[in-house]
Design a protein around this motif. Structure first.
Motif, PDB file in Angstrom:
ATOM      1  N   CYS A 138      33.228  44.909  36.411  1.00 31.95           N
ATOM      2  CA  CYS A 138      33.845  44.538  35.103  1.00 31.95           C
ATOM      3  C   CYS A 138      34.859  45.259  34.651  1.00 31.95           C
ATOM      4  O   CYS A 138      35.743  45.045  33.853  1.00 31.95           O
ATOM      5  CB  CYS A 138      32.606  44.335  34.284  1.00 31.95           C
ATOM      6  N   ALA A 139      34.755  46.585  35.029  1.00 26.40           N
ATOM      7  CA  ALA A 139      35.982  47.511  34.496  1.00 26.40           C
ATOM      8  C   ALA A 139      37.199  47.395  35.208  1.00 26.40           C
ATOM      9  O   ALA A 139      38.137  47.324  34.332  1.00 26.40           O
ATOM     10  CB  ALA A 139      35.338  49.185  34.602  1.00 26.40           C
ATOM     11  N   ARG A 140      37.100  47.391  36.395  1.00 26.27           N
ATOM     12  CA  ARG A 140      38.599  47.126  37.079  1.00 26.27           C
ATOM     13  C   ARG A 140      38.888  45.609  37.260  1.00 26.27           C
ATOM     14  O   ARG A 140      39.800  45.407  37.659  1.00 26.27           O
ATOM     15  CB  ARG A 140      38.267  47.722  38.667  1.00 26.27           C
ATOM     16  N   ARG A 141      37.844  44.790  36.889  1.00 25.14           N
ATOM     17  CA  ARG A 141      38.326  43.157  37.058  1.00 25.14           C
ATOM     18  C   ARG A 141      38.460  43.073  38.220  1.00 25.14           C
ATOM     19  O   ARG A 141      39.521  42.221  38.659  1.00 25.14           O
ATOM     20  CB  ARG A 141      39.311  42.918  36.140  1.00 25.14           C
ATOM     21  N   GLU A 142      37.372  43.583  39.409  1.00 25.23           N
ATOM     22  CA  GLU A 142      37.789  43.284  40.667  1.00 25.23           C
ATOM     23  C   GLU A 142      36.506  42.591  41.390  1.00 25.23           C
ATOM     24  O   GLU A 142      35.506  42.633  40.851  1.00 25.23           O
ATOM     25  CB  GLU A 142      38.099  44.287  41.487  1.00 25.23           C
ATOM     26  N   THR A 143      36.831  41.684  42.337  1.00 25.43           N
ATOM     27  CA  THR A 143      35.682  40.850  42.962  1.00 25.43           C
ATOM     28  C   THR A 143      35.662  41.151  44.391  1.00 25.43           C
ATOM     29  O   THR A 143      36.736  40.943  44.901  1.00 25.43           O
ATOM     30  CB  THR A 143      35.616  39.353  42.490  1.00 25.43           C
ATOM     31  N   ARG A 144      34.518  41.377  44.962  1.00 27.77           N
ATOM     32  CA  ARG A 144      34.491  41.527  46.350  1.00 27.77           C
ATOM     33  C   ARG A 144      33.128  40.678  46.900  1.00 27.77           C
ATOM     34  O   ARG A 144      32.239  40.688  46.176  1.00 27.77           O
ATOM     35  CB  ARG A 144      34.304  43.134  46.793  1.00 27.77           C
ATOM     36  N   ARG A 145      33.362  40.176  48.021  1.00 23.07           N
ATOM     37  CA  ARG A 145      32.155  39.583  48.431  1.00 23.07           C
ATOM     38  C   ARG A 145      32.009  39.901  50.092  1.00 23.07           C
ATOM     39  O   ARG A 145      33.135  39.956  50.846  1.00 23.07           O
ATOM     40  CB  ARG A 145      32.506  37.835  48.679  1.00 23.07           C
ATOM     41  N   GLY A 146      31.113  40.472  50.335  1.00 25.37           N
ATOM     42  CA  GLY A 146      30.798  40.930  51.784  1.00 25.37           C
ATOM     43  C   GLY A 146      31.596  42.197  52.053  1.00 25.37           C
ATOM     44  O   GLY A 146      31.976  42.303  52.895  1.00 25.37           O
ATOM     45  N   GLY A 147      32.233  43.001  50.865  1.00 19.44           N
ATOM     46  CA  GLY A 147      32.956  44.203  50.939  1.00 19.44           C
ATOM     47  C   GLY A 147      34.537  43.463  51.169  1.00 19.44           C
ATOM     48  O   GLY A 147      35.292  44.409  50.786  1.00 19.44           O
ATOM     49  N   VAL A 148      34.839  42.372  50.912  1.00 17.00           N
ATOM     50  CA  VAL A 148      36.167  41.996  51.100  1.00 17.00           C
ATOM     51  C   VAL A 148      36.650  41.754  49.540  1.00 17.00           C
ATOM     52  O   VAL A 148      36.071  40.918  48.988  1.00 17.00           O
ATOM     53  CB  VAL A 148      36.472  40.645  51.787  1.00 17.00           C
ATOM     54  N   LEU A 149      37.787  42.234  49.117  1.00 12.69           N
ATOM     55  CA  LEU A 149      38.567  41.955  47.927  1.00 12.69           C
ATOM     56  C   LEU A 149      38.946  40.508  47.810  1.00 12.69           C
ATOM     57  O   LEU A 149      39.643  40.082  48.572  1.00 12.69           O
ATOM     58  CB  LEU A 149      39.515  42.959  47.618  1.00 12.69           C
ATOM     59  N   LEU A 150      38.685  39.938  46.731  1.00  8.09           N
ATOM     60  CA  LEU A 150      39.247  38.539  46.399  1.00  8.09           C
ATOM     61  C   LEU A 150      40.216  38.510  45.297  1.00  8.09           C
ATOM     62  O   LEU A 150      40.145  39.499  44.512  1.00  8.09           O
ATOM     63  CB  LEU A 150      38.020  37.795  45.947  1.00  8.09           C
ATOM     64  N   THR A 151      40.940  37.853  45.584  1.00 10.63           N
ATOM     65  CA  THR A 151      42.349  37.538  44.401  1.00 10.63           C
ATOM     66  C   THR A 151      41.806  36.363  43.627  1.00 10.63           C
ATOM     67  O   THR A 151      41.706  35.171  43.945  1.00 10.63           O
ATOM     68  CB  THR A 151      43.425  37.392  45.265  1.00 10.63           C
ATOM     69  N   LEU A 152      41.262  36.675  42.408  1.00  7.38           N
ATOM     70  CA  LEU A 152      41.208  35.979  41.114  1.00  7.38           C
ATOM     71  C   LEU A 152      42.005  35.872  40.135  1.00  7.38           C
ATOM     72  O   LEU A 152      42.472  36.706  39.699  1.00  7.38           O
ATOM     73  CB  LEU A 152      39.592  36.130  40.644  1.00  7.38           C
ATOM     74  N   SER A 153      42.424  34.713  39.399  1.00 10.25           N
ATOM     75  CA  SER A 153      43.049  34.737  38.347  1.00 10.25           C
ATOM     76  C   SER A 153      42.372  35.253  37.173  1.00 10.25           C
ATOM     77  O   SER A 153      41.158  35.518  37.318  1.00 10.25           O
ATOM     78  CB  SER A 153      43.663  33.244  37.842  1.00 10.25           C
ATOM     79  N   GLY A 154      42.941  35.592  36.267  1.00  8.39           N
ATOM     80  CA  GLY A 154      42.224  36.253  34.826  1.00  8.39           C
ATOM     81  C   GLY A 154      40.947  35.106  34.261  1.00  8.39           C
ATOM     82  O   GLY A 154      39.977  35.564  34.134  1.00  8.39           O
ATOM     83  N   ARG A 155      41.174  33.941  34.414  1.00  9.92           N
ATOM     84  CA  ARG A 155      40.388  33.097  33.824  1.00  9.92           C
ATOM     85  C   ARG A 155      39.010  32.626  34.963  1.00  9.92           C
ATOM     86  O   ARG A 155      38.100  32.638  34.549  1.00  9.92           O
ATOM     87  CB  ARG A 155      41.076  31.395  33.884  1.00  9.92           C
ATOM     88  N   GLU A 156      39.579  32.741  36.255  1.00  2.59           N
ATOM     89  CA  GLU A 156      38.541  32.548  37.276  1.00  2.59           C
ATOM     90  C   GLU A 156      37.707  33.767  37.291  1.00  2.59           C
ATOM     91  O   GLU A 156      36.411  33.569  37.264  1.00  2.59           O
ATOM     92  CB  GLU A 156      39.093  32.641  38.625  1.00  2.59           C
ATOM     93  N   PHE A 157      38.252  34.866  36.787  1.00  2.59           N
ATOM     94  CA  PHE A 157      37.436  36.172  36.855  1.00  2.59           C
ATOM     95  C   PHE A 157      36.241  36.130  35.512  1.00  2.59           C
ATOM     96  O   PHE A 157      35.209  36.310  35.743  1.00  2.59           O
ATOM     97  CB  PHE A 157      38.058  37.562  37.039  1.00  2.59           C
ATOM     98  N   SER A 158      36.997  35.495  34.475  1.00  2.00           N
ATOM     99  CA  SER A 158      36.256  35.508  33.382  1.00  2.00           C
ATOM    100  C   SER A 158      34.916  34.716  33.490  1.00  2.00           C
ATOM    101  O   SER A 158      33.909  34.888  32.806  1.00  2.00           O
ATOM    102  CB  SER A 158      36.807  35.033  32.154  1.00  2.00           C
ATOM    103  N   VAL A 159      35.172  33.325  34.046  1.00  2.64           N
ATOM    104  CA  VAL A 159      34.160  32.434  34.465  1.00  2.64           C
ATOM    105  C   VAL A 159      33.159  32.982  35.159  1.00  2.64           C
ATOM    106  O   VAL A 159      32.018  32.871  35.169  1.00  2.64           O
ATOM    107  CB  VAL A 159      34.596  31.130  34.773  1.00  2.64           C
ATOM    108  N   LEU A 160      33.645  33.571  36.352  1.00  5.45           N
ATOM    109  CA  LEU A 160      32.785  34.396  37.425  1.00  5.45           C
ATOM    110  C   LEU A 160      31.596  35.261  36.615  1.00  5.45           C
ATOM    111  O   LEU A 160      30.661  35.535  36.686  1.00  5.45           O
ATOM    112  CB  LEU A 160      33.435  34.857  38.546  1.00  5.45           C
TER     113      LEU A 160
END
Length: 223
Positions: A138-160
């Motif tokens: 939440c601090a860096r606004r970064e998402t990883r799945r299985g250790g892989v960094l995903l590219t999300l838009s600001g809105r997609e990150f907020s919803v997730l």
């Protein structure tokens, strides 16, 4: 029933009035200060469940103020409110004593929900949320799945992020609209479904975002 007390430290008079009205409508008793000196005076009386600080105030940076008070043993819950949206700023907010961090512009309903969350026993939200093999920083606004960094838009990150805070529970489209969009969003539109469709594609299989018939969506492994 005693109303929960919030201290709002914001130098913009119009914004302070709007936030005060929103929090009061949400059932909180709100005290105000326009600068750090005023915050000192209010905090001396005690009794606040949460303090909402604008970062940049006329007499200094609230982050430095909170860091000094933390070093002196203060354990009050803090939400920073700021226009600074760089990852480094958000990380600093958590690292120097903040419990939550909301970036301007924001939806008033989201701010109220986050303040309410900080008032709950154990309500401090961890800076990193984990659901199955999904990691949401939440601090860096970064998402990883299985250790892989995903590219999300600001809105997609907020919803997730909002789904992750409520992982395992159904979240309505209305709640997502209120907390992840501003007041101009049309609650009858399909904007939520469109964002969730993109999220599912980016999160890859196995699917973690599940439709809950007649309600909304749930984040978590298939039940």
């Amino acid at each position: 029933m005693t109303r929960q007390r919030v201290l709002l430290v914001e130098d913009d008079e119009n914004l302070r009035a709007a936030i005060r009205a929103e929090l009061a409508a949400g059932g909180f008793e709100v005290a105000e200060a326009a600068d750090l000196a005023g915050a000192d005076a209010q905090l001396a009386a005690g009794g606040f469940g949460c303090v909402v600080f604008d970062r940049m105030l006329p007499d200094g940076d609230a982050l430095d103020y909170v860091r000094r008070r933390r070093l002196a043993g203060w354990d009050g819950r803090v939400l920073f409110l700021t226009a600074r949206d760089r990852a480094a700023d958000r990380v600093a907010g958590f690292a120097h004593g903040g419990d939550d961090y909301v970036v301007k512009p924001f939806a008033m309903a989201e701010l109220t929900a986050r303040v309410r969350s900080l008032h709950r026993p154990g309500g401090i939200r961890p800076p990193v949320l984990r659901v199955a093999d999904l990691e949401i920083d939440c601090a860096r606004r970064e998402t990883r799945r299985g250790g892989v960094l995903l590219t999300l838009s600001g809105r997609e990150f907020s919803v997730l992020e909002y789904l992750a805070v409520h992982a395992g529970r159904a979240v309505s489209r209305t709640d997502l609209i209120e907390h992840c969009w501003d007041e101009s969003a049309d609650p009858m539109s399909n904007v939520v479904d469109a964002v969730v469709t993109r999220l599912r594609r980016k999160l890859r299989e196995p699917n973690l975002v599940h439709a809950v018939r007649g309600h909304g969506y749930r984040l978590g492994p298939a039940s």
